[in-house]
Design a protein around this motif. Structure first.
Motif, short mmCIF file in Angstrom:
data_model
loop_
_atom_site.label_atom_id
_atom_site.label_comp_id
_atom_site.label_asym_id
_atom_site.label_seq_id
_atom_site.Cartn_x
_atom_site.Cartn_y
_atom_site.Cartn_z
N ASN A 162 -43.85 11.12 24.66
CA ASN A 162 -43.42 11.91 23.51
C ASN A 162 -42.77 10.99 22.48
N LYS A 163 -43.21 11.12 21.22
CA LYS A 163 -42.80 10.17 20.18
C LYS A 163 -41.28 10.21 19.92
N GLU A 164 -40.73 11.42 19.85
CA GLU A 164 -39.30 11.56 19.53
C GLU A 164 -38.42 10.92 20.60
N VAL A 165 -38.76 11.16 21.87
CA VAL A 165 -38.00 10.58 22.99
C VAL A 165 -38.19 9.06 22.99
N ASN A 166 -39.43 8.64 22.79
CA ASN A 166 -39.77 7.22 22.84
C ASN A 166 -39.01 6.39 21.80
N GLU A 167 -38.93 6.94 20.56
CA GLU A 167 -38.28 6.22 19.47
C GLU A 167 -36.81 5.97 19.78
N ILE A 168 -36.15 6.96 20.39
CA ILE A 168 -34.72 6.81 20.71
C ILE A 168 -34.54 5.78 21.82
N ASN B 220 -40.49 21.85 22.74
CA ASN B 220 -41.92 21.75 22.39
C ASN B 220 -42.77 22.75 23.17
N VAL C 296 -36.05 17.97 24.20
CA VAL C 296 -37.21 17.80 23.31
C VAL C 296 -38.45 18.46 23.91
#
Length: 369
Positions: free
Chosen positions: A258-264, A237, A233
């Motif tokens: 990072n939002k994408e990493v955090n959500e997972i 970016n 990710v």
């Protein structure tokens, strides 16, 4: 004769099934897969052991469990009579009809029959047992997070024919143990060399780092801590951006993940009970890398039940206990926990449940907030 005709038909059917096997896409850049795939294959004991086996692939979110499972599936597919890879089971079963859909997919893919309709989970269980009991199958159950899912799709070894192998990927090792799975492969972070290569493919579209970016790339590797998801990710970016933009992005990630990493990563936290969530947040904010004896004492003083709570966090791959009896949490998981607390009040630290950052503590004391 009729029997000869049947015999030839069976051969044609078997051969065409094998020829029709379409390999799964494993990864855009399959880095560091060789050793894990061989280790999982070894645990599976293909050929040497004809009993049915269930194998767990465990580890934290974004560490590559599904990628390894896909690679193993492709490698061994031609050694089975029936194949099925059920992806994203956790997401599929948010809807109550999801389990029935998964049962239907399992039967139609392994039997090669279209339009199988079951109606309800309890009708599906005996049907799967009856239809698959004599078939040697390779079944992958990806991202399992609930015992109901296992009971509906792979309730026991007697559901499948001799030599069948069921691979289950999950963040929760205890869940698989509770289902009778006794053999596991626990996925580890990538080595520095593999982490650098995976990051390079995403950030530079090459297996080598641009020499001008060598120093700042080291900072990314330190931040990502060998987690493939983060390397991919963040690398994507930063692709085609200047060094100043890299520095700015990393400064931001170190403050706000990072939002994408955090959500997972947060999916594992969301599945915890209230007590366990609080223990997790306390460790993320204060106790990472501390001795277990000290952490237990502090959590007891807060009214928690640390023995059970920490065991749950270990089983869900959120923390580990090292050889020196210290609690360890991956830096990105720690960041995820701290971000949950920061989100309680993004503008006023005094309204958060925990404070660990000296500037925030100073602000709260100075302004009496």
């Amino acid at each position: 004769s009729q029997t000869e005709y049947k015999f030839i038909t069976n051969i044609i059917s078997t051969v065409s099934k094998k020829l029709n096997h379409t390999p799964l896409h494993v990864a855009d850049n399959p880095v560091g897969l060789g050793s894990p795939v061989l280790q999982v294959k070894s645990i599976m004991e293909i050929g040497s052991n004809e009993r049915v086996k269930m194998i767990g692939i465990c580890g934290t979110g974004g560490i590559g469990k599904t990628t390894i499972a896909r690679a193993v599936y492709n490698l061994l597919a031609d050694q089975f009579d029936g194949l099925c890879f059920l992806a994203d089971i956790r997401e599929m079963t948010i809807d109550k009809h999801g389990l029935v859909q998964l049962q239907e997919t399992l039967l139609s893919e392994i039997l090669g029959e279209k339009d199988i309709k079951i109606g309800c989970v309890n009708k599906g269980i005996p049907l799967i047992k009856r239809r698959l009991q004599r078939k040697k199958v390779l079944l992958v159950l990806d991202d399992v997070d609930n015992l109901k899912q296992l009971k509906a799709i792979a309730g026991g070894n007697d559901w499948f024919g001799f030599g069948s192998r069921i691979i289950i990927t999950s963040r929760d090792k205890h869940l698989l143990s509770a289902h009778g799975v006794s053999e596991f492969y626990e996925v580890k972070e990538l080595s520095k060399r593999d982490a650098l290569e995976l990051f390079s493919w995403n950030a530079f579209k090459s297996n080598k780092v641009d020499p001008g970016y060598a120093n700042i790339s080291s900072r990314v590797l330190l931040y990502a801590g060998g987690l493939p998801l983060a390397l991919q990710v963040i690398g994507s970016n930063l692709y085609n951006r200047g060094i100043d933009e890299w520095k700015s992005a990393l400064d931001k990630y170190e403050r706000i993940p990072n939002k994408e990493v955090n959500e997972i990563l947060k999916v594992s936290y969301d599945g915890l009970e209230e007590d366990e969530k609080n223990i997790f947040l306390d460790i993320a904010c204060f106790f990472n890398k501390y001795k277990m004896s000290y952490v237990r004492g502090m959590l007891h003083a807060h009214g928690f039940h640390p023995e059970h709570g920490i065991r749950v966090l270990v089983d869900k791959s959120l923390v580990s206990i090292d050889v020196n009896d210290c609690l360890r949490m991956h830096d990105l998981i720690q960041d995820m926990g701290r971000e949950i607390v920061r989100q309680e009040s993004t503008s006023e630290p005094g309204k958060r449940s925990r404070l660990w950052f000296d500037e925030d503590i100073f602000h709260v004391l100075q302004n009496e907030t």
